[in-house]
Design a protein around this motif. Sequence first.
Motif, PDB file in Angstrom:
ATOM      1  N   SER A 173       0.835  -1.203   0.000  1.00  0.00           N
ATOM      2  CA  SER A 173       0.000   0.000   0.000  1.00  0.00           C
ATOM      3  C   SER A 173       0.867   1.251   0.000  1.00  0.00           C
ATOM      4  CB  SER A 173      -0.933   0.015   1.209  1.00  0.00           C
ATOM      5  OG  SER A 173      -0.196   0.136   2.416  1.00  0.00           O
ATOM      6  N   PHE A 174       0.238   2.377  -0.297  1.00  0.00           N
ATOM      7  CA  PHE A 174       0.884   3.688  -0.258  1.00  0.00           C
ATOM      8  C   PHE A 174      -0.002   4.544   0.647  1.00  0.00           C
ATOM      9  CE2 PHE A 174       2.338   7.821  -1.336  1.00  0.00           C
ATOM     10  CZ  PHE A 174       3.561   7.708  -1.974  1.00  0.00           C
ATOM     11  N   PRO A 175       0.358   4.691   1.924  1.00  0.00           N
ATOM     12  CA  PRO A 175      -0.529   5.347   2.897  1.00  0.00           C
ATOM     13  C   PRO A 175      -0.912   6.768   2.470  1.00  0.00           C
ATOM     14  CG  PRO A 175       1.316   4.289   3.988  1.00  0.00           C
ATOM     15  CD  PRO A 175       1.615   4.252   2.526  1.00  0.00           C
ATOM     16  N   SER A 176      -2.214   7.043   2.460  1.00  0.00           N
ATOM     17  CA  SER A 176      -2.693   8.346   1.987  1.00  0.00           C
ATOM     18  C   SER A 176      -2.251   9.485   2.880  1.00  0.00           C
ATOM     19  CB  SER A 176      -4.221   8.338   1.868  1.00  0.00           C
ATOM     20  OG  SER A 176      -4.828   8.067   3.126  1.00  0.00           O
ATOM     21  N   LYS A 177      -2.057   9.212   4.159  1.00  0.00           N
ATOM     22  CA  LYS A 177      -1.656  10.302   5.054  1.00  0.00           C
ATOM     23  C   LYS A 177      -0.254  10.821   4.736  1.00  0.00           C
ATOM     24  CE  LYS A 177      -2.377   8.037   8.779  1.00  0.00           C
ATOM     25  NZ  LYS A 177      -2.851   6.813   8.116  1.00  0.00           N
ATOM     26  N   SER A 178       0.530  10.069   3.965  1.00  0.00           N
ATOM     27  CA  SER A 178       1.856  10.547   3.584  1.00  0.00           C
ATOM     28  C   SER A 178       1.746  11.831   2.770  1.00  0.00           C
ATOM     29  CB  SER A 178       2.614   9.480   2.798  1.00  0.00           C
ATOM     30  OG  SER A 178       1.965   9.171   1.575  1.00  0.00           O
ATOM     31  N   LEU A 179       0.657  11.987   2.013  1.00  0.00           N
ATOM     32  CA  LEU A 179       0.480  13.192   1.204  1.00  0.00           C
ATOM     33  C   LEU A 179       0.411  14.440   2.070  1.00  0.00           C
ATOM     34  CD1 LEU A 179      -0.347  10.925  -0.855  1.00  0.00           C
ATOM     35  CD2 LEU A 179      -1.855  12.629  -1.887  1.00  0.00           C
ATOM     36  N   ASP A 180      -0.230  14.318   3.228  1.00  0.00           N
ATOM     37  CA  ASP A 180      -0.311  15.465   4.138  1.00  0.00           C
ATOM     38  C   ASP A 180       1.074  15.873   4.619  1.00  0.00           C
ATOM     39  OD1 ASP A 180      -3.129  15.571   4.061  1.00  0.00           O
ATOM     40  OD2 ASP A 180      -3.266  13.987   5.563  1.00  0.00           O
ATOM     41  N   TYR A 181       1.920  14.879   4.879  1.00  0.00           N
ATOM     42  CA  TYR A 181       3.280  15.180   5.332  1.00  0.00           C
ATOM     43  C   TYR A 181       4.136  15.743   4.202  1.00  0.00           C
ATOM     44  CZ  TYR A 181       1.729  12.055   9.120  1.00  0.00           C
ATOM     45  OH  TYR A 181       1.027  11.450  10.140  1.00  0.00           O
ATOM     46  N   PHE A 182       4.020  15.152   3.009  1.00  0.00           N
ATOM     47  CA  PHE A 182       4.756  15.679   1.859  1.00  0.00           C
ATOM     48  C   PHE A 182       4.347  17.126   1.584  1.00  0.00           C
ATOM     49  CE2 PHE A 182       4.824  11.111   0.066  1.00  0.00           C
ATOM     50  CZ  PHE A 182       6.005  10.828   0.731  1.00  0.00           C
ATOM     51  N   LYS A 183       3.056  17.374   1.615  1.00  0.00           N
ATOM     52  CA  LYS A 183       2.527  18.708   1.340  1.00  0.00           C
ATOM     53  C   LYS A 183       3.101  19.729   2.327  1.00  0.00           C
ATOM     54  CE  LYS A 183      -1.892  18.832   0.649  1.00  0.00           C
ATOM     55  NZ  LYS A 183      -3.357  18.880   0.895  1.00  0.00           N
ATOM     56  N   ALA A 184       3.249  19.308   3.584  1.00  0.00           N
ATOM     57  CA  ALA A 184       3.725  20.202   4.641  1.00  0.00           C
ATOM     58  C   ALA A 184       5.244  20.217   4.762  1.00  0.00           C
ATOM     59  CB  ALA A 184       3.109  19.779   5.974  1.00  0.00           C
ATOM     60  N   SER A 185       5.952  19.543   3.849  1.00  0.00           N
ATOM     61  CA  SER A 185       7.421  19.451   3.886  1.00  0.00           C
ATOM     62  C   SER A 185       7.916  18.828   5.190  1.00  0.00           C
ATOM     63  CB  SER A 185       8.062  20.834   3.690  1.00  0.00           C
ATOM     64  OG  SER A 185       7.701  21.380   2.449  1.00  0.00           O
ATOM     65  N   LEU A 186       7.191  17.815   5.659  1.00  0.00           N
ATOM     66  CA  LEU A 186       7.551  17.147   6.901  1.00  0.00           C
ATOM     67  C   LEU A 186       8.257  15.823   6.586  1.00  0.00           C
ATOM     68  CD1 LEU A 186       6.531  18.674   9.391  1.00  0.00           C
ATOM     69  CD2 LEU A 186       4.921  16.807   9.813  1.00  0.00           C
ATOM     70  N   PRO A 187       9.400  15.551   7.210  1.00  0.00           N
ATOM     71  CA  PRO A 187      10.044  14.246   7.023  1.00  0.00           C
ATOM     72  C   PRO A 187       9.172  13.167   7.646  1.00  0.00           C
ATOM     73  CG  PRO A 187      11.082  15.417   8.830  1.00  0.00           C
ATOM     74  CD  PRO A 187      10.119  16.384   8.191  1.00  0.00           C
ATOM     75  N   ILE A 188       9.273  11.948   7.128  1.00  0.00           N
ATOM     76  CA  ILE A 188       8.412  10.854   7.581  1.00  0.00           C
ATOM     77  C   ILE A 188       9.224   9.779   8.289  1.00  0.00           C
ATOM     78  CG2 ILE A 188       6.982   8.916   6.781  1.00  0.00           C
ATOM     79  CD1 ILE A 188       5.923  10.757   4.586  1.00  0.00           C
ATOM     80  N   LEU A 189       8.679   9.301   9.390  1.00  0.00           N
ATOM     81  CA  LEU A 189       9.185   8.116  10.071  1.00  0.00           C
ATOM     82  C   LEU A 189       8.081   7.069   9.953  1.00  0.00           C
ATOM     83  CD1 LEU A 189      11.304   6.694  11.853  1.00  0.00           C
ATOM     84  CD2 LEU A 189      10.115   7.639  13.848  1.00  0.00           C
ATOM     85  N   ALA A 190       8.415   5.898   9.385  1.00  0.00           N
ATOM     86  CA  ALA A 190       7.376   4.918   9.082  1.00  0.00           C
ATOM     87  C   ALA A 190       7.679   3.551   9.694  1.00  0.00           C
ATOM     88  CB  ALA A 190       7.225   4.778   7.565  1.00  0.00           C
ATOM     89  N   SER A 191       6.632   2.967  10.289  1.00  0.00           N
ATOM     90  CA  SER A 191       6.669   1.604  10.806  1.00  0.00           C
ATOM     91  C   SER A 191       5.752   0.776   9.898  1.00  0.00           C
ATOM     92  CB  SER A 191       6.166   1.590  12.258  1.00  0.00           C
ATOM     93  OG  SER A 191       5.976   0.276  12.721  1.00  0.00           O
ATOM     94  N   LEU A 192       6.329  -0.165   9.121  1.00  0.00           N
ATOM     95  CA  LEU A 192       5.595  -0.755   8.007  1.00  0.00           C
ATOM     96  C   LEU A 192       5.590  -2.276   8.034  1.00  0.00           C
ATOM     97  CD1 LEU A 192       7.173   1.509   5.235  1.00  0.00           C
ATOM     98  CD2 LEU A 192       4.951   1.856   6.354  1.00  0.00           C
ATOM     99  N   ASP A 193       4.577  -2.845   7.365  1.00  0.00           N
ATOM    100  CA  ASP A 193       4.514  -4.286   7.172  1.00  0.00           C
ATOM    101  C   ASP A 193       5.618  -4.719   6.208  1.00  0.00           C
ATOM    102  OD1 ASP A 193       3.189  -4.552   4.268  1.00  0.00           O
ATOM    103  OD2 ASP A 193       2.233  -2.900   5.334  1.00  0.00           O
TER     104      ASP A 193
END
Length: 398
Positions: free
Chosen positions: A310-330
């Motif tokens: 999957s490609f989590p939709s909430k990542s778009l909110d972080y990309f839009k806000a120029s926020l780096p992402i920390l992800a815990s994934l399957d």
Amino acid sequence: MKKITLLTTKYSDNKKDAWLTNELAYSLRDDGHIVSVVVFSWLPNEPETRVKKIDGINVVRVKLPKIMYNKNMFFTALKMFLFPQVAKWHVHKNIKECDLLITNTPCVTILGLSNFFKNKFNSKTYLVCWDFFPFYLKDLSLIRNKLVFKIFHYLEEKMYRSFSKIGCMTKGNINFLLKNFPTVDKDKIQVLPLWAKTKYLLPIDVSMTRKKYNLPQDATIVVYGGAMSVVQELTNYIDLARESLNLDKKILFLLIGNGTEKTKLEKIVADEQLDNVMFINYVPRDEYENVVRACDIGFISLSRKLTVPSFPSKSLDYFKASLPILASLDAVTDFGSILENEIKAGLSVLAGDTESLLSKLDILVSDRKLRTELGKAGRIYYENYLTVDYAKKMILET
């Protein structure tokens, strides 16, 4: 100019809460296309059946009788089969022409409607594939019976075959579809990234925004915004918050939203007196974006039980806000690889590995310059590939 029908189970009547389907409908309208939206009120608290012109778009909302919203598997299954039949009647009544039908998964909620539009209007049909329904329920142990799974799998594969074109979020999704639904023609499948309306954000007063929401001025804030359900396995987020107390750094873990797991998470936080965790209830879309922008790191979490990329939709909110992402994934998703190697906008670990997650958090908290670089990379990727204009262009080529 095309006459386009968008069929979905998620569409807001309020621009402040606009979702992906809203943004696509608005963009198509702005290009001069005649847009109708047929939306199924899937949840009991959603609006009743009605036809209404909203923001220049003809919105046909369909809701079933109250008894169909009882929470048991029988009525849920019945809803899946009734909604498409009821929708046909409303389409007959309210839609006179359609050149292109755009709809999204889960496919069982739109059973037979692709062929219905083809036969009635000679429409092209496009499926936006965001999930694979029977596998999703199987992962969550909501389907345990093998025969029931096979029935839903058969229906979903039949639906995939009926569409003119299918858009999947990533190459991993395409590979999963072809492997598990082998009768689907691979030539009609393409990568269609998630999208959002391109928004050039004006500067905000971070200090004032933090003050408004009672957020600490001097802490590094990690934010999770969105649904709190078993799909996210947010106990990993709470585990990280607990372990971060050993870093001797001021970090706040913020959760925004609601969901079936929220009460459980709040109880853990209260029982363990984790004063570095804070909850904020659901806020309107425009306010939510400002809160996210006042934070430092965006958090994404997916359950280790998931078996579908999957490609989590909430990542778009972080990309839009120029926020780096920390992800815990399957283990099966290709989002971690895309995030780190293609977009270069964050760090990821396997769900359940709290030690590695804490190490990656420490890197981000300690290095403001790195956070800025990752955030900028996410914003650039968002502007180039995750816009509604990019998605719209691909869909209209059907």
